[in-house]
Enzyme design. Structure first.
Site, PDB file in Angstrom:
ATOM      1  N   HIS A  56     -31.786 -24.057 -68.343  1.00  0.00           N
ATOM      2  CA  HIS A  56     -31.426 -24.130 -66.915  1.00  0.00           C
ATOM      3  C   HIS A  56     -32.364 -25.103 -66.183  1.00  0.00           C
ATOM      4  O   HIS A  56     -31.920 -25.961 -65.423  1.00  0.00           O
ATOM      5  CB  HIS A  56     -31.521 -22.713 -66.317  1.00  0.00           C
ATOM      6  N   GLU A  57     -33.663 -24.976 -66.466  1.00  0.00           N
ATOM      7  CA  GLU A  57     -34.644 -25.840 -65.773  1.00  0.00           C
ATOM      8  C   GLU A  57     -34.514 -27.295 -66.230  1.00  0.00           C
ATOM      9  O   GLU A  57     -34.661 -28.221 -65.422  1.00  0.00           O
ATOM     10  CB  GLU A  57     -36.066 -25.325 -66.007  1.00  0.00           C
ATOM     11  N   GLN A  84     -36.948 -29.461 -57.428  1.00  0.00           N
ATOM     12  CA  GLN A  84     -36.553 -28.429 -56.456  1.00  0.00           C
ATOM     13  C   GLN A  84     -37.484 -28.410 -55.242  1.00  0.00           C
ATOM     14  O   GLN A  84     -37.126 -27.852 -54.207  1.00  0.00           O
ATOM     15  CB  GLN A  84     -36.513 -27.042 -57.118  1.00  0.00           C
ATOM     16  N   GLY A  92     -38.532 -19.493 -62.836  1.00  0.00           N
ATOM     17  CA  GLY A  92     -38.678 -20.889 -63.231  1.00  0.00           C
ATOM     18  C   GLY A  92     -38.543 -21.797 -62.018  1.00  0.00           C
ATOM     19  O   GLY A  92     -38.010 -21.382 -60.981  1.00  0.00           O
ATOM     20  N   CYS A 139     -30.291 -19.219 -59.125  1.00  0.00           N
ATOM     21  CA  CYS A 139     -31.076 -20.441 -58.915  1.00  0.00           C
ATOM     22  C   CYS A 139     -31.640 -20.399 -57.506  1.00  0.00           C
ATOM     23  O   CYS A 139     -30.910 -20.117 -56.546  1.00  0.00           O
ATOM     24  CB  CYS A 139     -30.190 -21.678 -59.088  1.00  0.00           C
ATOM     25  N   LEU A 140     -32.927 -20.684 -57.397  1.00  0.00           N
ATOM     26  CA  LEU A 140     -33.570 -20.650 -56.073  1.00  0.00           C
ATOM     27  C   LEU A 140     -32.988 -21.738 -55.168  1.00  0.00           C
ATOM     28  O   LEU A 140     -33.104 -21.641 -53.949  1.00  0.00           O
ATOM     29  CB  LEU A 140     -35.088 -20.823 -56.232  1.00  0.00           C
ATOM     30  N   HIS A 195     -32.023 -29.158 -64.354  1.00  0.00           N
ATOM     31  CA  HIS A 195     -32.493 -29.667 -63.052  1.00  0.00           C
ATOM     32  C   HIS A 195     -33.056 -31.092 -63.195  1.00  0.00           C
ATOM     33  O   HIS A 195     -32.918 -31.911 -62.295  1.00  0.00           O
ATOM     34  CB  HIS A 195     -33.591 -28.766 -62.478  1.00  0.00           C
TER      35      HIS A 195
HETATM   36  O1  K1U Z   1     -34.231 -21.939 -59.357  1.00  0.00           O
HETATM   37  C1  K1U Z   1     -34.500 -21.826 -60.548  1.00  0.00           C
HETATM   38  O2  K1U Z   1     -34.258 -22.719 -61.349  1.00  0.00           O
HETATM   39  C2  K1U Z   1     -35.146 -20.560 -61.004  1.00  0.00           C
HETATM   40  C3  K1U Z   1     -34.180 -19.534 -61.580  1.00  0.00           C
HETATM   41  C4  K1U Z   1     -34.349 -19.514 -63.069  1.00  0.00           C
HETATM   42  C5  K1U Z   1     -33.306 -18.790 -63.862  1.00  0.00           C
HETATM   43  C6  K1U Z   1     -32.968 -17.470 -63.616  1.00  0.00           C
HETATM   44  C7  K1U Z   1     -32.022 -16.842 -64.400  1.00  0.00           C
HETATM   45  C8  K1U Z   1     -31.429 -17.525 -65.429  1.00  0.00           C
HETATM   46  C9  K1U Z   1     -31.749 -18.837 -65.657  1.00  0.00           C
HETATM   47  C10 K1U Z   1     -32.696 -19.468 -64.881  1.00  0.00           C
HETATM   48  C11 K1U Z   1     -34.540 -18.206 -60.975  1.00  0.00           C
HETATM   49  O3  K1U Z   1     -35.595 -17.722 -61.107  1.00  0.00           O
HETATM   50  S1  K1U Z   1     -33.333 -17.459 -60.050  1.00  0.00           S
HETATM   51  C12 K1U Z   1     -34.161 -16.062 -59.396  1.00  0.00           C
HETATM   52  C13 K1U Z   1     -33.626 -14.802 -59.834  1.00  0.00           C
HETATM   53  O4  K1U Z   1     -32.869 -14.300 -59.122  1.00  0.00           O
HETATM   54  C14 K1U Z   1     -33.974 -14.154 -61.101  1.00  0.00           C
HETATM   55  C15 K1U Z   1     -35.217 -13.639 -61.274  1.00  0.00           C
HETATM   56  C16 K1U Z   1     -35.518 -12.940 -62.442  1.00  0.00           C
HETATM   57  C17 K1U Z   1     -34.575 -12.802 -63.454  1.00  0.00           C
HETATM   58  C18 K1U Z   1     -33.322 -13.330 -63.278  1.00  0.00           C
HETATM   59  C19 K1U Z   1     -33.018 -13.985 -62.087  1.00  0.00           C
HETATM   60 ZN    ZN Z   2     -32.265 -23.505 -60.831  1.00  0.00          ZN
END
Ligand code: K1U
Ligand code: ZN
Length: 152
Positions: free
Chosen positions: A135-136, A51, A46, A93-94, A139
């Site tokens: 979560h998004e 961001q 996401g 979170c990225l 943001h």
């Molecule tokens: O930065 C963001 O908002 C994106 C975030 C979204 C998210 C991941 C897990 C739970 C809630 C929201 C990510 O993509 S973090 C990247 C990551 O490490 C991940 C990728 C795939 C599955 C789980 C985590």
């Molecule tokens: Zn995030």
């Protein structure tokens, strides 16, 4: 499509409240394509526009598990209803690199939003979709998942 730089903590921009989009036009569609490219490049599921430094209420997501991409676009999302049951998911979170933590959120929610073409959509979300959209949407209010963690 362009890969943009993802802002990370402690950038003050991440704490801004994003503004509603008046119309889903060409500019917003280019932004959504750039966000998606940036998210795929960073291996995320996401990304909110803030961001990459754009304070518009726009989110892209792709929670598909196989190689087939299933992008989702959310413009001006509103949560219409939330389940009173909570579920726990280890979030990342990225914008907060290398940190992961368990966060409790409503396990299901109903969202209204505009899609890539500006069409109004109503979606019932559960599981990872519900976790990720909440979560998004945080943001968009300048909230990061680490804000929910105890200072201890
Ligand atoms: O930065 C963001 O908002 C994106 C975030 C979204 C998210 C991941 C897990 C739970 C809630 C929201 C990510 O993509 S973090 C990247 C990551 O490490 C991940 C990728 C795939 C599955 C789980 C985590
Ligand atoms: Zn995030």
């Amino acid at each position: 499509m362009t890969i943009k730089t993802i802002l990370t903590e402690p950038s003050k921009i991440l704490r801004q409240i994003s503004l509603p989009v008046e119309k889903v036009g060409k500019e917003e569609q280019i932004l959504m394509n750039d966000m998606l490219e940036t998210m795929y490049d960073a291996k995320g599921i996401g990304l909110a526009a803030i961001q990459i430094g754009v304070p518009k209420r726009i989110i892209v997501m792709d929670i598909s598990k196989d190689d087939k991409k299933k992008p989702m676009y959310f413009v001006n999302p509103i949560i219409k209803n939330k389940n009173s049951n909570y579920s726990t998911y280890e979030e990342g979170c990225l914008s907060v690199p290398n940190q992961f933590a368990e966060v409790n959120r409503p396990s299901e929610c109903e969202i209204e939003y505009l899609d890539f073409n500006g069409k109004k959509i109503f979606l019932k979300a559960s599981g990872l979709l519900a976790t990720c959209i909440q979560h998004e949407m945080d943001h968009l209010e300048g909230i990061l998942f680490i804000d929910y963690l105890s200072k201890l």
